[in-house]
Motif scaffolding. Sequence first.
Motif, mmCIF file in Angstrom:
data_model
loop_
_atom_site.group_PDB
_atom_site.id
_atom_site.type_symbol
_atom_site.label_atom_id
_atom_site.label_comp_id
_atom_site.label_asym_id
_atom_site.label_seq_id
_atom_site.Cartn_x
_atom_site.Cartn_y
_atom_site.Cartn_z
ATOM 1 N N LYS A 170 32.498 31.915 44.520
ATOM 2 C CA LYS A 170 31.365 32.820 44.624
ATOM 3 C C LYS A 170 30.711 32.982 43.259
ATOM 4 N N ALA A 171 29.377 33.065 43.272
ATOM 5 C CA ALA A 171 28.633 33.220 42.035
ATOM 6 C C ALA A 171 29.030 34.516 41.340
ATOM 7 N N GLY A 172 28.794 34.543 40.010
ATOM 8 C CA GLY A 172 29.136 35.698 39.207
ATOM 9 C C GLY A 172 28.299 36.914 39.567
ATOM 10 N N PRO A 173 28.707 38.067 39.042
ATOM 11 C CA PRO A 173 29.813 38.282 38.116
ATOM 12 C C PRO A 173 31.174 38.275 38.795
ATOM 13 N N LEU A 174 32.211 38.489 37.976
ATOM 14 C CA LEU A 174 33.579 38.376 38.487
ATOM 15 C C LEU A 174 33.876 39.393 39.582
ATOM 16 N N ASP A 175 33.567 40.660 39.343
ATOM 17 C CA ASP A 175 33.841 41.714 40.320
ATOM 18 C C ASP A 175 32.840 41.586 41.467
ATOM 19 N N LEU A 176 33.361 41.438 42.672
ATOM 20 C CA LEU A 176 32.527 41.211 43.856
ATOM 21 C C LEU A 176 32.073 42.511 44.515
ATOM 22 N N THR A 177 32.447 43.644 43.961
ATOM 23 C CA THR A 177 32.126 44.941 44.558
ATOM 24 C C THR A 177 30.617 45.146 44.670
ATOM 25 N N GLY A 178 30.203 45.729 45.805
ATOM 26 C CA GLY A 178 28.801 46.073 46.000
ATOM 27 C C GLY A 178 27.919 44.901 46.367
ATOM 28 N N ARG A 179 28.524 43.816 46.823
ATOM 29 C CA ARG A 179 27.761 42.618 47.172
ATOM 30 C C ARG A 179 28.128 42.170 48.581
ATOM 31 N N SER A 544 29.300 29.877 35.347
ATOM 32 C CA SER A 544 30.434 28.994 35.646
ATOM 33 C C SER A 544 31.778 29.644 35.324
ATOM 34 N N GLN A 545 31.786 30.619 34.403
ATOM 35 C CA GLN A 545 33.064 31.244 34.046
ATOM 36 C C GLN A 545 33.589 32.175 35.130
ATOM 37 N N PRO A 546 32.825 33.142 35.650
ATOM 38 C CA PRO A 546 33.369 33.948 36.756
ATOM 39 C C PRO A 546 33.648 33.124 38.002
ATOM 40 N N ILE A 547 32.849 32.092 38.279
ATOM 41 C CA ILE A 547 33.164 31.217 39.413
ATOM 42 C C ILE A 547 34.534 30.588 39.204
ATOM 43 N N GLN A 548 34.785 30.114 37.990
ATOM 44 C CA GLN A 548 36.071 29.502 37.645
ATOM 45 C C GLN A 548 37.220 30.474 37.896
ATOM 46 N N LEU A 549 37.054 31.711 37.472
ATOM 47 C CA LEU A 549 38.155 32.672 37.555
ATOM 48 C C LEU A 549 38.440 33.080 38.993
ATOM 49 N N ASN A 550 37.410 33.341 39.785
ATOM 50 C CA ASN A 550 37.655 33.694 41.186
ATOM 51 C C ASN A 550 38.186 32.510 41.984
ATOM 52 N N ALA A 551 37.770 31.287 41.634
ATOM 53 C CA ALA A 551 38.325 30.096 42.297
ATOM 54 C C ALA A 551 39.823 29.996 42.020
ATOM 55 N N GLY A 552 40.230 30.246 40.771
ATOM 56 C CA GLY A 552 41.650 30.193 40.433
ATOM 57 C C GLY A 552 42.456 31.244 41.165
ATOM 58 N N ILE A 553 41.906 32.448 41.289
ATOM 59 C CA ILE A 553 42.556 33.514 42.049
ATOM 60 C C ILE A 553 42.699 33.124 43.516
ATOM 61 N N PRO A 667 31.196 45.764 30.335
ATOM 62 C CA PRO A 667 30.967 44.606 29.453
ATOM 63 C C PRO A 667 32.120 43.614 29.440
ATOM 64 N N ILE A 668 33.333 44.095 29.676
ATOM 65 C CA ILE A 668 34.499 43.196 29.630
ATOM 66 C C ILE A 668 34.826 42.657 31.010
ATOM 67 N N LEU A 669 34.858 43.517 32.016
ATOM 68 C CA LEU A 669 35.170 43.077 33.378
ATOM 69 C C LEU A 669 34.208 41.984 33.826
ATOM 70 N N ASN A 670 32.933 42.206 33.620
ATOM 71 C CA ASN A 670 31.943 41.219 34.046
ATOM 72 C C ASN A 670 31.380 40.439 32.868
ATOM 73 N N GLY A 671 32.175 40.379 31.792
ATOM 74 C CA GLY A 671 31.857 39.494 30.685
ATOM 75 C C GLY A 671 32.387 38.096 30.956
ATOM 76 N N PHE A 672 32.705 37.351 29.909
ATOM 77 C CA PHE A 672 33.009 35.935 30.109
ATOM 78 C C PHE A 672 34.287 35.484 29.399
#
Length: 877
Positions: A170-179, A544-553, A667-672
Amino acid sequence: MPVVEREINGFTLPSSSPKAGSSITSFSLVSGADATWKDFTWTLDFPIPNAYRTLLTGPNRPRPPHDNIILKSSPVEFKLVSLDAKACTATFAFPQAAADEFDGSGKTRELRLEWHSSIVLSSWESDAKSKSPVRILGDLANRSYALTQDGVMRHWWFPFNNIHLGMGEKAGPLDLTGRSFQLHGQDSAGYDAMEGDPLYKHTPYLISSPRPSASGEIPTSSYAIYHPSNSFGTWDVGKQHDDPSGYFKTYTQDFGGLEEYVIVGKGVKEIVRTFGEMVGMPKLVGRDWLGYLASGMGLGESDHPIAQTLLESWPELCQKYDIPCSAMHLSSGYTAGEEDGNRYVFTMNKKRYPDFKGMVAVFHKAGIKVVPNIKPYLLGTHPSYDSLHKADAFFHDPWTKKPVEVRIWSSGVGTTAVGGWSDLTSQAGRKWWSEGVKSLIDLGVDGMWNDNNEYYLRDDDYLAQNDTPHKFVSPIEGKQKIGLLGRMINTEMMARVSDETLTKANPERRTYVLTRSGNVGTFKYACSTWSGDNATSWNNLRGSQPIQLNAGISLMQAYGSDVGGFGGPLPNPELFVRWVQLGVTHSRFCIHSYKPNKEDPSGAAATNLPWMYPEVLPIIRKEIKWRYELLPFFNSLMWESHHHADPTNAWLGWGDFASDPELYTEPILNGFDAWIGAGQLLSAPALFEGMLSREVYFPKSSPTDESLYFDLHAPNATYKAGTKAIIATPLEHMGLFAREGAVIPTGKECHTVTQEKGPGRTTTDGVDVVLQSEGGIVGLDDWRGVQIFPGSSGKTYIGHWTEDDGISMNPDKTVIKVMYSGSDKEVDVKLEFAENKFKTLWGKTVHVILPAADKRKVKGAKEAEWKGRTVFVVEVA
């Protein structure tokens, strides 16, 4: 859009029900005489101690057909604590489990069920500190289960304190809340990596994890909700709200009944591990697929000079520019018709490739594996189209009574032609696919690149043969609508047949199947994937970074993006450097593009190449060589992925770091920033144009954690956990830090082989890699270092890494245990073989590498030199 939400209620106990206090393996409710929707059954059971399952089935709502769960054991017993038939309530205790079988949370958990109106199930937990149980999750009262036109809908109350992760790709940001997200895959070429949806994968798996308090207390366990159906659907993660329901989460499944798993665990790490146990751990990726993976799409399209000539020059170019390379992705230009240029999978353009097998051998001598692109559709002019038509190996259109015809990409950008998707749920389709894969194996290739395999057919009523080679749960006989069956059953079958054919041809070797698309079941057979056809932009680099992290999870743990962007313009030098710097930290590192234009229809002149900008080539070279230097580390991380479902690239709150409240600030949760091996290396990339400095936060593993972080770039400063710092990020490097206690096995900065003789050196076509000692560009993996990062308090750190030949299907392995501690004056290091079955070329000698600014010595060790630095020689006991 039509609105269909028909609340299903009126449930009652069946005529025979268990008694309170009894141990049971399932509990059921049935729709009663007064129910609007008759003959429905709701069932609860526990497949494993920390995961429960609910099933809701009835007329025209069968259990979803799938094979996305691999658990073979029977449901475990759990206790019916209380039952009040008149009040329509029941309470259940989670099953008992040994400590090593559970999540280490120390929680006592229970389920509370009521059904006097609609079914409402909630999960609660307590521990020694709790005054009363705390709710983890629960259904939305009076709106929990509903029928849609052909499927089901679920609602839960919304946990405002939680973040939401997973969902595959899923496209960024990392936290999927509210989407809100669509649950299917499609060819999303040129997508926006921060907003686009859907992308290429189908993963109905959502994690909900609580934020810690300011003091680091985590209020409840984390949980994941997983639906193994392959049908289209949507997940709304608190985007919708209304009165009187308030805020809620909603899962909608377009077809079939409901099968739902809820995993409860101490944290995200424990959830992901359990998910791996349920659906299959990530496959072990071969070592050669962890280096620089090249692509020749533009080169492979060329007629003048012919593609084979251009591609065969690739090893020489790598040698000329001093760029190590492990594999070449051969795009579909080799299948282009000699007269019309259209793609005809499993055919060969002899004009472009007069000696394909000979070309493969050229790559193999240079230590470069070859993986060809294959697509599961046939144009109407394909030589096999008529025979597959006669064999009923295409999807069937019930309205025209003919095979489904669609317009499919055929040659250049935006060029399509009429054809059909091969139905790999048919025996004839799988036989054709296997024969095609085998024909490429016979030419010496090393794996399969399953591409364009989303099977996005635009009518749920199209029929598939539904004749799979093994039984799915809830088998449905005969041809079946793809709406219920799921389009990506075909994606899964494509991966299965590719994997089985590779295994049959070379059973002693690990298979490599790369897939663009996939449902959860696909990754039982495909070991690697990527984020599809991205476009060149700073925004998409960041995304590409949040996509990478959620894919790994989500267990896609050999994953990456097309470095530099697949489509769009060439990246400028700065953007390309920053993309490479990020890409070499990902579990899959591939530079891939296709950028044709009117003057250059093949795209050969506009291809992302490591050496395309001479002014930044030294930086690109340094980054790629760093990747090879750390190849033993990445290889060991893939073993952790395979055994424990730990992603190579992990979000900062992984494991013990979940207790750090600072990580949940916006800034950190949805940072990179991210881990490369949780708690090992901290990646702090520079992903904005002109970013020559930036702030970094150093995560804490507990409220009292004061561990050091060592800057791996000059001036090699150290920082304490829980602090922030402004660091330099000149174009030459991004931010990269090692955490105190890290163990980073290190090798040579060139491409190497793990054996002088054997599958680590010899490819399946009998070609031996030409070594540096023989005039080639590939070295032997005969030197090993280990970077360690001790403090000075005397604390002992323990870590390990794993070695193997990198290719065998069932490899012998060697595990090295590392123990070290540091005082003000010296560092004490002990190495021992925890397991010693694979005989490494470096034997027992390891070079211990202290931080660059560290002037201490290793106690009792001889000194040596490495890259101008003093290192210490230690023998493994």
